[in-house]
Design a protein around this motif. Sequence first.
Motif, PDB file in Angstrom:
ATOM      1  N   CYS A 117       0.859  -1.176   0.000  1.00 44.62           N
ATOM      2  CA  CYS A 117       0.000   0.000   0.000  1.00 44.62           C
ATOM      3  C   CYS A 117       0.898   1.228   0.000  1.00 44.62           C
ATOM      4  O   CYS A 117       1.682   1.413   0.926  1.00 44.62           O
ATOM      5  CB  CYS A 117      -0.927   0.017   1.209  1.00 44.62           C
ATOM      6  SG  CYS A 117      -1.982   1.479   1.261  1.00 44.62           S
ATOM      7  N   LEU A 172      -0.251   4.440  -0.248  1.00 43.03           N
ATOM      8  CA  LEU A 172      -0.948   5.651   0.182  1.00 43.03           C
ATOM      9  C   LEU A 172      -0.423   6.113   1.538  1.00 43.03           C
ATOM     10  O   LEU A 172      -0.056   5.305   2.386  1.00 43.03           O
ATOM     11  CB  LEU A 172      -2.444   5.388   0.285  1.00 43.03           C
ATOM     12  CG  LEU A 172      -3.143   5.054  -1.029  1.00 43.03           C
ATOM     13  CD1 LEU A 172      -4.540   4.543  -0.760  1.00 43.03           C
ATOM     14  CD2 LEU A 172      -3.164   6.273  -1.926  1.00 43.03           C
ATOM     15  N   GLU A 198      -1.163   8.782   5.060  1.00 47.80           N
ATOM     16  CA  GLU A 198      -2.297   9.030   5.940  1.00 47.80           C
ATOM     17  C   GLU A 198      -3.346   9.934   5.301  1.00 47.80           C
ATOM     18  O   GLU A 198      -4.510   9.889   5.638  1.00 47.80           O
ATOM     19  CB  GLU A 198      -1.841   9.657   7.273  1.00 47.80           C
ATOM     20  CG  GLU A 198      -1.041   8.725   8.141  1.00 47.80           C
ATOM     21  CD  GLU A 198       0.451   8.830   7.866  1.00 47.80           C
ATOM     22  OE1 GLU A 198       0.870   9.504   6.892  1.00 47.80           O
ATOM     23  OE2 GLU A 198       1.219   8.202   8.619  1.00 47.80           O
ATOM     24  N   GLY A 235      -4.092   9.784   2.150  1.00 46.04           N
ATOM     25  CA  GLY A 235      -4.686   9.058   1.036  1.00 46.04           C
ATOM     26  C   GLY A 235      -4.324   9.626  -0.312  1.00 46.04           C
ATOM     27  O   GLY A 235      -5.154   9.660  -1.215  1.00 46.04           O
ATOM     28  N   THR A 236      -3.076  10.075  -0.470  1.00 40.45           N
ATOM     29  CA  THR A 236      -2.653  10.633  -1.746  1.00 40.45           C
ATOM     30  C   THR A 236      -1.643   9.714  -2.426  1.00 40.45           C
ATOM     31  O   THR A 236      -0.888   8.997  -1.775  1.00 40.45           O
ATOM     32  CB  THR A 236      -2.028  12.031  -1.586  1.00 40.45           C
ATOM     33  OG1 THR A 236      -0.915  11.937  -0.699  1.00 40.45           O
ATOM     34  CG2 THR A 236      -3.026  13.024  -1.043  1.00 40.45           C
ATOM     35  N   GLY A 268     -11.372   8.167   0.838  1.00 40.89           N
ATOM     36  CA  GLY A 268     -11.331   7.145   1.879  1.00 40.89           C
ATOM     37  C   GLY A 268     -10.595   7.636   3.100  1.00 40.89           C
ATOM     38  O   GLY A 268     -10.122   8.780   3.157  1.00 40.89           O
ATOM     39  N   ARG A 269     -10.492   6.757   4.076  1.00 44.36           N
ATOM     40  CA  ARG A 269      -9.748   7.053   5.302  1.00 44.36           C
ATOM     41  C   ARG A 269      -8.594   6.083   5.382  1.00 44.36           C
ATOM     42  O   ARG A 269      -8.784   4.870   5.291  1.00 44.36           O
ATOM     43  CB  ARG A 269     -10.661   6.917   6.518  1.00 44.36           C
ATOM     44  CG  ARG A 269     -11.815   7.926   6.472  1.00 44.36           C
ATOM     45  CD  ARG A 269     -12.623   7.834   7.690  1.00 44.36           C
ATOM     46  NE  ARG A 269     -11.864   8.431   8.780  1.00 44.36           N
ATOM     47  CZ  ARG A 269     -12.404   8.942   9.866  1.00 44.36           C
ATOM     48  NH1 ARG A 269     -13.703   8.943  10.002  1.00 44.36           N
ATOM     49  NH2 ARG A 269     -11.666   9.444  10.807  1.00 44.36           N
ATOM     50  N   PHE A 270      -7.393   6.601   5.569  1.00 43.22           N
ATOM     51  CA  PHE A 270      -6.202   5.777   5.520  1.00 43.22           C
ATOM     52  C   PHE A 270      -5.314   6.035   6.725  1.00 43.22           C
ATOM     53  O   PHE A 270      -5.371   7.092   7.339  1.00 43.22           O
ATOM     54  CB  PHE A 270      -5.414   6.067   4.236  1.00 43.22           C
ATOM     55  CG  PHE A 270      -6.234   5.866   2.996  1.00 43.22           C
ATOM     56  CD1 PHE A 270      -6.385   4.614   2.448  1.00 43.22           C
ATOM     57  CD2 PHE A 270      -6.883   6.934   2.392  1.00 43.22           C
ATOM     58  CE1 PHE A 270      -7.154   4.418   1.317  1.00 43.22           C
ATOM     59  CE2 PHE A 270      -7.646   6.757   1.260  1.00 43.22           C
ATOM     60  CZ  PHE A 270      -7.783   5.491   0.723  1.00 43.22           C
TER      61      PHE A 270
END
Length: 111
Positions: free
Chosen positions: A73, A75, A77, A79-80, A90-92
Motif C-alpha cells: 500500500c 498511500l 495518511e 490518502g494521496t 477514503g480514510r487511511f
Amino acid sequence: VPLHFSAFHPDYKMRDVAPTPHATLRRARQIALAQGLHHVYTGNVHDREGYTTFCPGCQAPLVVRDWYEILRCELDERGTCPHCGTAIAGRFSRFTRGFGARRIPVHLGRA
C-alpha cells in the motif's frame, strides 16, 4: 464509489447453474474502466489486477492485493498517490506491513 463484479459459484441448491467465467468479470471491469469509472474490482476469482487499486491520475498501482492479502500500500495518511499527488477518497493510516486473512478490530464512532 467502488464497483465490484463478483463471480457466482454454484453451491447448495444452485449447483445446476454454471459459475461466472473469469473472462466475463474481466470484460465487465474493462468496460466500466473505459466508461470512466476509477475503482472497479473483480471478486471471488483469483485476479491480482482486478483486486488492485490504481491511481485515477497516473494509473500507478497503489494498493496491491492478492486474494485476502494486502501485499503493498503506497498511500499515506492523507490518502494521496506518492507518484502524482492525486487524492484517493477514503480514510487511511500508515501502512507498515502486508497482512493476510486475519481479522482486524474496527471501532466505529463519530468523526
